[in-house]
Enzyme design. Sequence first.
Site, PDB file in Angstrom:
ATOM      1  N   ASP A 149       0.940  -1.062  -0.106  1.00 20.64           N
ATOM      2  CA  ASP A 149       0.027  -0.070  -0.091  1.00 20.64           C
ATOM      3  C   ASP A 149       0.745   1.472   0.024  1.00 20.64           C
ATOM      4  O   ASP A 149       1.811   1.273   0.836  1.00 20.64           O
ATOM      5  CB  ASP A 149      -0.892   0.005   1.261  1.00 20.64           C
ATOM      6  CG  ASP A 149      -1.855  -0.851   1.213  1.00 20.64           C
ATOM      7  OD1 ASP A 149      -3.019  -0.582   0.662  1.00 20.64           O
ATOM      8  OD2 ASP A 149      -1.985  -2.156   1.754  1.00 20.64           O
ATOM      9  N   ASP A 197      -7.752  -4.477   9.549  1.00 22.71           N
ATOM     10  CA  ASP A 197      -6.898  -3.355   9.847  1.00 22.71           C
ATOM     11  C   ASP A 197      -6.225  -3.167  10.988  1.00 22.71           C
ATOM     12  O   ASP A 197      -6.950  -3.350  12.228  1.00 22.71           O
ATOM     13  CB  ASP A 197      -7.675  -2.215   9.560  1.00 22.71           C
ATOM     14  CG  ASP A 197      -8.288  -1.668   8.107  1.00 22.71           C
ATOM     15  OD1 ASP A 197      -7.668  -2.457   7.271  1.00 22.71           O
ATOM     16  OD2 ASP A 197      -9.022  -1.084   7.995  1.00 22.71           O
ATOM     17  N   GLU A 282     -10.933  -0.714  -2.674  1.00 22.37           N
ATOM     18  CA  GLU A 282     -11.836  -1.542  -3.542  1.00 22.37           C
ATOM     19  C   GLU A 282     -12.938  -0.511  -4.160  1.00 22.37           C
ATOM     20  O   GLU A 282     -13.353   0.358  -3.826  1.00 22.37           O
ATOM     21  CB  GLU A 282     -12.514  -2.554  -2.988  1.00 22.37           C
ATOM     22  CG  GLU A 282     -11.673  -3.443  -2.336  1.00 22.37           C
ATOM     23  CD  GLU A 282     -12.375  -4.359  -1.033  1.00 22.37           C
ATOM     24  OE1 GLU A 282     -11.764  -5.457  -0.887  1.00 22.37           O
ATOM     25  OE2 GLU A 282     -13.248  -4.148  -0.588  1.00 22.37           O
ATOM     26  N   THR A 441     -11.604 -10.702  -4.728  1.00 22.65           N
ATOM     27  CA  THR A 441     -10.978 -11.301  -3.351  1.00 22.65           C
ATOM     28  C   THR A 441     -11.967 -12.720  -3.080  1.00 22.65           C
ATOM     29  O   THR A 441     -12.558 -13.013  -4.132  1.00 22.65           O
ATOM     30  CB  THR A 441     -11.239 -10.237  -2.199  1.00 22.65           C
ATOM     31  OG1 THR A 441     -12.909 -10.165  -2.268  1.00 22.65           O
ATOM     32  CG2 THR A 441     -10.553  -8.962  -2.589  1.00 22.65           C
ATOM     33  N   GLU A 479      -7.072 -12.630  -4.586  1.00 19.68           N
ATOM     34  CA  GLU A 479      -6.568 -12.782  -3.548  1.00 19.68           C
ATOM     35  C   GLU A 479      -7.254 -13.459  -2.689  1.00 19.68           C
ATOM     36  O   GLU A 479      -8.540 -13.625  -2.610  1.00 19.68           O
ATOM     37  CB  GLU A 479      -5.981 -11.398  -3.147  1.00 19.68           C
ATOM     38  CG  GLU A 479      -7.032 -10.423  -2.838  1.00 19.68           C
ATOM     39  CD  GLU A 479      -6.434  -9.168  -2.736  1.00 19.68           C
ATOM     40  OE1 GLU A 479      -7.153  -8.357  -1.865  1.00 19.68           O
ATOM     41  OE2 GLU A 479      -5.679  -8.604  -3.862  1.00 19.68           O
ATOM     42  N   ASN A 480      -6.775 -13.759  -1.310  1.00 15.94           N
ATOM     43  CA  ASN A 480      -7.618 -14.352  -0.266  1.00 15.94           C
ATOM     44  C   ASN A 480      -8.058 -13.132   0.584  1.00 15.94           C
ATOM     45  O   ASN A 480      -7.413 -12.076   0.753  1.00 15.94           O
ATOM     46  CB  ASN A 480      -6.670 -15.287   0.631  1.00 15.94           C
ATOM     47  CG  ASN A 480      -5.511 -14.976   1.254  1.00 15.94           C
ATOM     48  OD1 ASN A 480      -4.849 -14.284   0.068  1.00 15.94           O
ATOM     49  ND2 ASN A 480      -5.081 -14.909   2.505  1.00 15.94           N
ATOM     50  N   LEU A 482      -9.268 -13.447   3.917  1.00 18.98           N
ATOM     51  CA  LEU A 482      -8.691 -13.522   5.278  1.00 18.98           C
ATOM     52  C   LEU A 482      -7.555 -14.267   5.311  1.00 18.98           C
ATOM     53  O   LEU A 482      -7.223 -14.990   4.363  1.00 18.98           O
ATOM     54  CB  LEU A 482      -9.980 -14.124   6.088  1.00 18.98           C
ATOM     55  CG  LEU A 482     -11.051 -13.353   5.937  1.00 18.98           C
ATOM     56  CD1 LEU A 482     -12.222 -14.233   6.696  1.00 18.98           C
ATOM     57  CD2 LEU A 482     -11.043 -11.952   6.703  1.00 18.98           C
TER      58      LEU A 482
END
Length: 613
Positions: A149, A197, A282, A441, A479-480, A482
Site C-alpha cells: 500500500d 486493519d 476497492e 477477493t 487474492e484471499n 482473510l
Amino acid sequence: MAWHINDGHLYPRHFDGSLRHAASLQIMMTTSPSSSQPVMLQQRWTCRGRAPSPAPLLTPPAAGRLVADSRRTVASLRAVAAEHAQASPLPEPPPLLTDEERMLDNYVPVYVMLPLGVVTAANELEDAAVLRAQLRRLRDADVDGVMADVWWGIVECAGPARYEWRAYRELFRLAQEEGLKVQAIMSFHACGGNVGDAVTIPLPRWVRDVGEADPDVYYTSPSGARNQEYLTIGVDDRPLFHGRTAIQLYADFMKSFRENMADFLDSGLIVDIEVGLGPAGELRYPSYPESQGWAFPGIGQFQCYDKYLEEDFRAAATEAGHPEWKLPAHDAGEYNDAPEDTRFFAADGGTYLTEAGRFFLTWYSSKLLEHGDRVLDEANMAFLGCRLKLAAKVSGIHWWYRHPSHAAELTAGYYNVAGRDGYRPIARALARHDGAVLNFTCAEMRDWEQPKEAMSSPEQLVQQVLSAAWREGIEVSCENALSRYDRSGYNQMLLNARPNGVSRVAAPPARRVAAVTYLRLSDELLTGSRFRAFKTFVRKMHADQDYCPDPARYGRPMRPLERSRPEVPVERLLEATAPEPPYPFDGETDMSVGGGLAELTDWVFDKIEWILS
C-alpha cells in the site's frame, strides 16, 4: 531406362528424373451406359506411366549392370534432391518444446501483501533489518514479488501537493535488492475500521480539515453518519480541496509517484499499479463499516446521503420524469439486518423490484462505475508508456448471494440480481484502459465454510466474476480475503487460479489468472509447518516449475502501457448486464498441496519442533 530398387522390387526411373511404381493398386469406378445399372467397383492393376494400358512385364537386367545402375540412380537422386532443396527449401519444423516450457504456460506468479504499516504513519520504514530477513525468506519460497500500500495519508501529509517519497523509495530498493517485484497500490483510502486493519492511517490532515468545514465530502449513511475512510464520489468534480477536485488529487498523486519512482519503473521492478477506488482500496461504497457497528452477515446500508450525491440523484430523477422519487430511507434497513427484515430487499415484492427501485440501483451502481472509470483514465495518463499493468480491486461480497435480492452486494454498489450481471459492466469498463486487470477477493473460501443463515456462496461468486472478466477479454487476478494457512484454503486458491487444471500440451490453459496475491506477510506465515505448506502452495501455483523471472516466458510479456480507448457508451455498458452462464470450474484442483493427511503430518512436526525447542 535406369532401374531403381525399392522394398525388393524393381521400378523404372522415368525421363523426368522421378521415380514411379510400375504398377499400383487402384480402385476404379465403372458404370454401364444405362442409369438403371448399379455402380460397380472393380480392382485393376494399372500403369501410372504415360500408357493407359497395363505395363508389360519387364525383364530384369544382368546383376552387374543392376548394381551399376543402382549406384547411378542413388547419385542422381541425391543430385535432384539437392537441386530441389535449393530451389524451394522446406519450412523448418517448429522446435519441440521441453516439458518445462510446456508447463510454464501454466505458471501463475505469486505475490505477498506486506503489512499495512510497513511504512509508518510518520513516513518511516518499519524495522528495515527485520523486513529484509522476511523478504529473503519469501525469496527462499520462490515468491515472485510483494504488494505494498502506498498511503496517500502518509505521502501527502505535509500539505497540498507536498509529497514525501523517501520511505517508499527505501522499501522498493529493499525489495529490488532481494530480487522481488512490486505491485504498488495507490491507496487513497484511510486505514482503520475494516476487517484486518491492524494500524490507523487517516487521510491527509489538510484533507480532513476540509472535511471538518464541510462533512459532506465524506460518504454518508441514511442516519447521517459520516465515513471518513474515502471521499464521496459526489465531490469528484468539486474544487473543494484548495482549488482541486478529488479526481485531480488522485491524478496529481499518481503523476508525482511516476516522477519520483522513474528508476524503479524503468527497471521493471514495479509490474502492477493497483488504483485505489474506494474503501479498502476497492471499487465499492463503504456499506459495511465495522467502525459504525456493522457485523457479518449484515446487509449493510446505502451510502449516498451526502448533499452532493443527493443533489445528483434528484437531478437524475427529474430528468427521467420522476421528480417525486427519493433515495431509499428506512425501508432499506439497518447495517445488521437480514434482507427479509426490510421492505426494500424482501424477496416477495421488495422495493428493489419496482420501477423506482430499479432506477435507484442503476443510478447508484452507475455512479460507482463512472468514478472507477475516470480515476483509471487518470492513472492511464500518469503511467503512459511504463511497462506495467493497471489494476482495480473488486470486493468479494459473498453473503446473501443466494438471496434473490443479493442485498449486501446492492448496498456496496454491485447491481447483481437474477437476470442482471452486476460485474461484467465493470470488466467492460476496465478493458478500455489497455486491459486493466480485475483483482477479485475471497478466492480461498468454500461455500461449506460459511454459516447457512448468511445464504453465502463465495464459490459461485468467484466463478461469476472471473467468467465476466474473461468474457470481456481482460486479465483477472485474485487474492484471499482473510489470512489462511491451511491447505484447504490453498487448494481453493489453486482451483480458482486454474479452474480447469493445467495444460500439458504446447498451449496455455484456456483460463488462468494473471497473478495471485497472498494476504499477508507475517511471522506466523514464515515459521514451521505453515511455511512448509506455503512453499508447496507457491510451487503448485508455479505448476511445479522453478521461479521464472521473465513474465514473457509464461505468457505475460510486459509492454509499454498504451492510451485508454474512448469512453464506453452507456448503452454498451448496459448490454454487458445481460447474464450468461459462467464458465465451468473443476470440483478440485489438479495441483493440490495435500489434504487432511498432510495437515496431520504438519501437526506432528509442529509438536516435535515445540518439544525440541
